[in-house]
Scaffold this motif. Structure first.
Motif, PDB file in Angstrom:
ATOM      1  N   LYS A 152       0.891  -1.287  -0.217  1.00 58.86           N
ATOM      2  CA  LYS A 152      -0.370   0.057  -0.154  1.00 58.86           C
ATOM      3  C   LYS A 152       0.345   1.466   0.061  1.00 58.86           C
ATOM      4  O   LYS A 152       1.827   0.836   0.298  1.00 58.86           O
ATOM      5  N   PRO A 153       0.217   2.185  -0.782  1.00 60.35           N
ATOM      6  CA  PRO A 153       0.915   3.618  -0.528  1.00 60.35           C
ATOM      7  C   PRO A 153       1.898   3.864   1.652  1.00 60.35           C
ATOM      8  O   PRO A 153       3.006   4.095   1.590  1.00 60.35           O
ATOM      9  N   GLU A 154       0.666   3.340   2.039  1.00 60.33           N
ATOM     10  CA  GLU A 154       1.282   3.879   3.088  1.00 60.33           C
ATOM     11  C   GLU A 154       2.366   2.663   4.224  1.00 60.33           C
ATOM     12  O   GLU A 154       2.939   3.152   5.499  1.00 60.33           O
ATOM     13  N   ASP A 155       3.172   1.598   3.296  1.00 63.07           N
ATOM     14  CA  ASP A 155       3.998   0.999   2.962  1.00 63.07           C
ATOM     15  C   ASP A 155       4.986   1.734   3.104  1.00 63.07           C
ATOM     16  O   ASP A 155       6.741   1.741   2.763  1.00 63.07           O
ATOM     17  N   THR A 156       5.671   2.615   2.846  1.00 63.61           N
ATOM     18  CA  THR A 156       6.132   3.853   1.808  1.00 63.61           C
ATOM     19  C   THR A 156       7.427   4.369   3.038  1.00 63.61           C
ATOM     20  O   THR A 156       6.874   4.904   3.804  1.00 63.61           O
ATOM     21  N   ALA A 157       8.700   3.676   3.166  1.00 61.31           N
ATOM     22  CA  ALA A 157       8.977   3.640   3.891  1.00 61.31           C
ATOM     23  C   ALA A 157      10.522   3.799   3.360  1.00 61.31           C
ATOM     24  O   ALA A 157      10.950   2.536   2.960  1.00 61.31           O
ATOM     25  N   VAL A 158      11.909   3.930   4.515  1.00 58.24           N
ATOM     26  CA  VAL A 158      13.151   3.200   4.458  1.00 58.24           C
ATOM     27  C   VAL A 158      12.868   2.470   5.176  1.00 58.24           C
ATOM     28  O   VAL A 158      12.408   2.175   7.051  1.00 58.24           O
ATOM     29  N   TYR A 159      13.395   0.514   4.955  1.00 57.76           N
ATOM     30  CA  TYR A 159      13.247  -0.164   6.175  1.00 57.76           C
ATOM     31  C   TYR A 159      14.563  -0.145   6.294  1.00 57.76           C
ATOM     32  O   TYR A 159      15.867  -0.455   5.754  1.00 57.76           O
ATOM     33  N   TYR A 160      14.728  -0.797   7.351  1.00 57.57           N
ATOM     34  CA  TYR A 160      15.568  -1.091   7.689  1.00 57.57           C
ATOM     35  C   TYR A 160      15.523  -2.226   8.569  1.00 57.57           C
ATOM     36  O   TYR A 160      14.822  -3.144   9.666  1.00 57.57           O
ATOM     37  N   CYS A 161      17.325  -3.550   8.554  1.00 54.27           N
ATOM     38  CA  CYS A 161      17.124  -4.606   8.860  1.00 54.27           C
ATOM     39  C   CYS A 161      17.741  -4.783  10.413  1.00 54.27           C
ATOM     40  O   CYS A 161      18.732  -3.577  11.024  1.00 54.27           O
ATOM     41  N   ALA A 162      17.457  -5.127  11.771  1.00 52.49           N
ATOM     42  CA  ALA A 162      18.383  -4.826  13.183  1.00 52.49           C
ATOM     43  C   ALA A 162      18.185  -6.359  13.476  1.00 52.49           C
ATOM     44  O   ALA A 162      17.285  -7.321  13.185  1.00 52.49           O
ATOM     45  N   ALA A 163      19.112  -6.720  14.066  1.00 47.81           N
ATOM     46  CA  ALA A 163      19.800  -7.850  15.175  1.00 47.81           C
ATOM     47  C   ALA A 163      20.287  -7.181  16.556  1.00 47.81           C
ATOM     48  O   ALA A 163      20.441  -6.248  17.577  1.00 47.81           O
ATOM     49  N   GLY A 164      19.633  -7.854  17.290  1.00 43.17           N
ATOM     50  CA  GLY A 164      19.939  -8.155  18.851  1.00 43.17           C
ATOM     51  C   GLY A 164      21.185  -9.329  18.912  1.00 43.17           C
ATOM     52  O   GLY A 164      21.534  -9.572  18.461  1.00 43.17           O
ATOM     53  N   SER A 165      22.623  -8.635  20.176  1.00 38.89           N
ATOM     54  CA  SER A 165      23.690  -9.033  20.571  1.00 38.89           C
ATOM     55  C   SER A 165      23.114 -10.601  21.218  1.00 38.89           C
ATOM     56  O   SER A 165      23.845 -11.239  21.888  1.00 38.89           O
ATOM     57  N   ARG A 166      21.383 -10.655  21.766  1.00 40.80           N
ATOM     58  CA  ARG A 166      21.389 -11.576  22.989  1.00 40.80           C
ATOM     59  C   ARG A 166      20.243 -12.148  22.983  1.00 40.80           C
ATOM     60  O   ARG A 166      19.382 -11.221  22.026  1.00 40.80           O
ATOM     61  N   TYR A 180      22.123  -3.250  16.166  1.00 39.17           N
ATOM     62  CA  TYR A 180      23.121  -3.671  15.251  1.00 39.17           C
ATOM     63  C   TYR A 180      21.957  -2.947  14.523  1.00 39.17           C
ATOM     64  O   TYR A 180      20.666  -3.521  14.243  1.00 39.17           O
ATOM     65  N   TRP A 181      22.070  -1.685  13.601  1.00 38.96           N
ATOM     66  CA  TRP A 181      21.620  -1.870  12.237  1.00 38.96           C
ATOM     67  C   TRP A 181      21.992  -1.621  10.797  1.00 38.96           C
ATOM     68  O   TRP A 181      23.023  -1.980  10.774  1.00 38.96           O
ATOM     69  N   GLY A 182      21.156  -2.034   9.731  1.00 40.97           N
ATOM     70  CA  GLY A 182      22.038  -1.685   8.519  1.00 40.97           C
ATOM     71  C   GLY A 182      21.844  -0.177   8.416  1.00 40.97           C
ATOM     72  O   GLY A 182      21.675   0.288   9.290  1.00 40.97           O
ATOM     73  N   GLN A 183      21.944  -0.173   6.819  1.00 40.26           N
ATOM     74  CA  GLN A 183      21.959   1.013   6.618  1.00 40.26           C
ATOM     75  C   GLN A 183      20.686   1.381   5.369  1.00 40.26           C
ATOM     76  O   GLN A 183      20.653   2.638   5.825  1.00 40.26           O
ATOM     77  N   GLY A 184      20.129   0.153   5.793  1.00 36.45           N
ATOM     78  CA  GLY A 184      18.092   0.883   5.888  1.00 36.45           C
ATOM     79  C   GLY A 184      18.030   0.983   3.662  1.00 36.45           C
ATOM     80  O   GLY A 184      19.349   0.735   3.133  1.00 36.45           O
ATOM     81  N   THR A 185      17.228   0.826   3.377  1.00 33.81           N
ATOM     82  CA  THR A 185      16.406  -0.054   1.518  1.00 33.81           C
ATOM     83  C   THR A 185      15.308   0.637   2.053  1.00 33.81           C
ATOM     84  O   THR A 185      14.374   1.075   2.621  1.00 33.81           O
ATOM     85  N   GLN A 186      15.200   1.756   0.331  1.00 37.50           N
ATOM     86  CA  GLN A 186      13.943   2.376   0.253  1.00 37.50           C
ATOM     87  C   GLN A 186      13.049   1.912  -0.379  1.00 37.50           C
ATOM     88  O   GLN A 186      13.082   1.060  -1.439  1.00 37.50           O
ATOM     89  N   VAL A 187      11.607   1.748   0.081  1.00 36.91           N
ATOM     90  CA  VAL A 187      10.609   1.112  -0.644  1.00 36.91           C
ATOM     91  C   VAL A 187       9.875   1.968  -1.073  1.00 36.91           C
ATOM     92  O   VAL A 187       9.059   2.855  -0.023  1.00 36.91           O
ATOM     93  N   THR A 188       9.165   2.299  -1.786  1.00 38.99           N
ATOM     94  CA  THR A 188       8.481   3.152  -2.491  1.00 38.99           C
ATOM     95  C   THR A 188       7.335   2.871  -3.411  1.00 38.99           C
ATOM     96  O   THR A 188       7.556   2.060  -4.208  1.00 38.99           O
ATOM     97  N   VAL A 189       5.908   2.722  -2.481  1.00 37.88           N
ATOM     98  CA  VAL A 189       4.576   2.061  -3.484  1.00 37.88           C
ATOM     99  C   VAL A 189       4.167   3.322  -4.310  1.00 37.88           C
ATOM    100  O   VAL A 189       3.482   4.182  -3.223  1.00 37.88           O
ATOM    101  N   SER A 190       3.618   3.375  -5.110  1.00 34.01           N
ATOM    102  CA  SER A 190       3.113   4.708  -5.942  1.00 34.01           C
ATOM    103  C   SER A 190       1.244   3.606  -5.710  1.00 34.01           C
ATOM    104  O   SER A 190       1.166   2.965  -5.505  1.00 34.01           O
ATOM    105  N   SER A 191       0.426   5.259  -5.892  1.00 38.55           N
ATOM    106  CA  SER A 191      -0.781   4.831  -5.499  1.00 38.55           C
ATOM    107  C   SER A 191      -1.611   4.093  -7.138  1.00 38.55           C
ATOM    108  O   SER A 191      -0.752   5.252  -8.322  1.00 38.55           O
TER     109      SER A 191
END
Length: 125
Positions: free
Chosen positions: A84-98, A114-125
């Motif tokens: 959906k268009p409201e899913d548009t965002a930068v998506y970040y991967c994250a990891a825990g150490s425990r 820990y965090w990744g650099q992010g990847t852009q997801v854009t959903v057009s209507s």
């Protein structure tokens, strides 16, 4: 230390699907949580999904997104359907150490180390 590299973002139309990947290197374990968060412009970083032996989802993506993990490849995937268009965002991967021992912990960005650099997801209507 753990390094996270996301891939798979892009521009799609509403109703389409995308699969994000997050490759982890370093000190990882199947017992440690990995997850996805997203951040839209001007908004806070929101929980999307997380996984160890169980899976956890944010309310807005339940039934549409699926998180999975290939421990042999140290990779986590986020399959996103019915976008959906409201899913548009930068998506970040994250990891825990425990391990997380409370289900509520998975939803809190501040508990991931820990965090990744992010990847852009854009959903057009």
């Amino acid at each position: 230390q753990v390094q996270l590299v996301e891939s798979g973002g892009g521009l799609v139309q509403a109703g389409d699907s995308l699969r994000l990947s997050c490759a982890a290197s370093g000190r990882t374990s199947s017992r440690f949580p990995m997850g996805w968060f997203r951040q839209a412009p001007g908004k806070e970083r929101d929980f999307v999904a997380a996984i160890t032996y169980n899976t956890y989802y944010g309310d807005s993506v339940k039934g549409r997104f699926t998180i999975s993990r290939d421990n042999g490849k140290n990779t986590v995937y986020l399959q996103m359907n019915s976008l959906k268009p409201e899913d548009t965002a930068v998506y970040y991967c994250a990891a825990g150490s425990r391990p997380f021992y409370s289900g509520n912990d998975y939803y809190s960005a501040k508990l991931y180390d820990y965090w990744g650099q992010g990847t852009q997801v854009t959903v057009s209507s």
